[in-house]
Design an enzyme around this catalytic site. Structure first.
Site, mmCIF file in Angstrom:
data_model
loop_
_atom_site.group_PDB
_atom_site.id
_atom_site.type_symbol
_atom_site.label_atom_id
_atom_site.label_comp_id
_atom_site.label_asym_id
_atom_site.label_seq_id
_atom_site.Cartn_x
_atom_site.Cartn_y
_atom_site.Cartn_z
ATOM 1 N N TYR A 140 0.856 -1.190 0.000
ATOM 2 C CA TYR A 140 0.000 0.000 0.000
ATOM 3 C C TYR A 140 0.889 1.236 0.000
ATOM 4 O O TYR A 140 1.546 1.528 0.992
ATOM 5 C CB TYR A 140 -0.919 -0.054 1.222
ATOM 6 C CG TYR A 140 -1.861 1.101 1.435
ATOM 7 C CD1 TYR A 140 -2.118 2.052 0.453
ATOM 8 C CD2 TYR A 140 -2.521 1.230 2.646
ATOM 9 C CE1 TYR A 140 -3.000 3.097 0.678
ATOM 10 C CE2 TYR A 140 -3.408 2.268 2.890
ATOM 11 C CZ TYR A 140 -3.640 3.206 1.902
ATOM 12 O OH TYR A 140 -4.498 4.251 2.125
ATOM 13 N N LYS A 169 -1.590 -1.254 -3.928
ATOM 14 C CA LYS A 169 -2.605 -0.206 -3.902
ATOM 15 C C LYS A 169 -1.869 1.118 -3.992
ATOM 16 O O LYS A 169 -1.096 1.466 -3.105
ATOM 17 C CB LYS A 169 -3.430 -0.265 -2.621
ATOM 18 C CG LYS A 169 -4.411 0.906 -2.480
ATOM 19 C CD LYS A 169 -5.073 0.928 -1.115
ATOM 20 C CE LYS A 169 -5.949 2.175 -0.949
ATOM 21 N NZ LYS A 169 -6.563 2.270 0.395
#
Length: 307
Positions: A140, A169
């Site tokens: 992330y 992400k």
């Protein structure tokens, strides 16, 4: 194993808020209700204890409680991808191992925030975590929150050296950067948008889906954005992209998840409480949120809430 994960972990993976009750304890029943609503609305996957889930306001035990609740509630109907990252390396290791023990489908591990590690340190951090488990890892990257950007070359090294690092992400407004992720990590690497206005554009360059906070308020529509694209209904997907922009905008006029929890409280989905140091939006912004929800048919102007 990881190829099957790459097949399943696509679409709208909703980053669920963490509800608190009036005593500021984790509201397990409200969390279960939100997850059931998402599954019924067509959300493709569930993520908890990410940015939207206020992990830095939770104890380790509370993070484990939220993770376990999500996994048990979903019961295999949709994948569950808890956020297990931390600025503390040992905590991130512990939580990622616990996610595997609980039966999570993958773990989402944030770039450590505040301490601003260099690229080699980031590589060492993520490789150590990935080597400690067998479940898929989704990194992330959110430089606006962490004050450090995971560079594409570092991510590509990790993708090559760790078979279970299968995606990222990207809450990254640098669209050149996200294009280069797929160029350097391979087109089968899972790229998710964590920026609401880039959810559609990332699908167009080969993204796997999105982890959009707006899904908390309009789960069906955020899932439909992916569904329409995959069905080849490009114009309808573009129309939906623009339709959701006003809601996306108002939900980020203050720090997430403040406006989001306010909206869910207005909709009767949960108590909108935030733990300090977070706090509710201004009265003016709350009114703007209310009017925006009314404009989308999510609230009734007269009675206060749509049935």
């Amino acid at each position: 194993m990881y190829q099957e994960a790459k097949r399943r972990l696509r679409g709208s993976i909703a980053p669920i808020v963490t509800p608190f009750d009036e005593q500021m304890n984790v509201d397990v029943q409200a969390l279960k209700g939100l997850i059931e609503w998402h599954i019924a609305s067509g959300t493709h996957g569930i993520s908890v204890t990410g940015t939207t889930g206020e992990p830095s306001s939770l104890t380790i035990e509370e993070r484990e409680l939220v993770m376990e609740t999500a996994i048990k509630t979903a019961a295999g109907r949709v994948p569950v991808v808890p956020g297990t990252g931390s600025t503390n390396h040992a905590e991130a290791l512990h939580l990622t191992k616990r996610a595997q023990e609980m039966g999570a489908d993958a773990a989402m591990v944030i770039v450590p925030y505040y301490n601003r590690p260099n690229q080699q340190a980031l590589y060492n951090h993520f490789k150590t975590i990935a080597d400690s488990v067998d479940i898929p890892i989704i990194i992330y990257n959110i430089p606006g929150r962490t004050a450090v950007n995971l560079e594409v070359k570092t991510l590509a090294r990790l993708a090559e050296d760790c078979r279970n690092i299968i995606g990222v992400k990207e809450s990254n407004k640098d669209f050149e950067h996200v294009n280069r992720v797929l160029l350097n990590c391979g087109r089968d690497f899972l790229l998710y948008s964590g920026i609401e206005l880039l959810c559609y554009p990332m699908l167009a360059i080969g993204g796997a889906g999105h982890v959009s906070a707006t899904a908390n308020v309009m789960p069906k529509e955020v899932a439909d954005l992916y569904n329409l694209w995959m069905a080849g209904e490009v114009e309808a997907a573009i129309d939906l992209h623009y339709k959701m922009m006003p809601l996306n905008d108002v939900l980020f006029k203050d720090t997430n998840p403040g406006p989001l929890k306010t909206a869910l409280g207005m909709m009767g989905k949960m108590n909108p409480a935030l733990r300090l140091p977070m706090g509710p939006p201004s009265v003016e912004l709350q009114q703007e949120i209310r009017q925006t929800l009314i404009s989308y048919g999510l609230l009734d102007e007269k009675v206060g809430m749509k049935e």
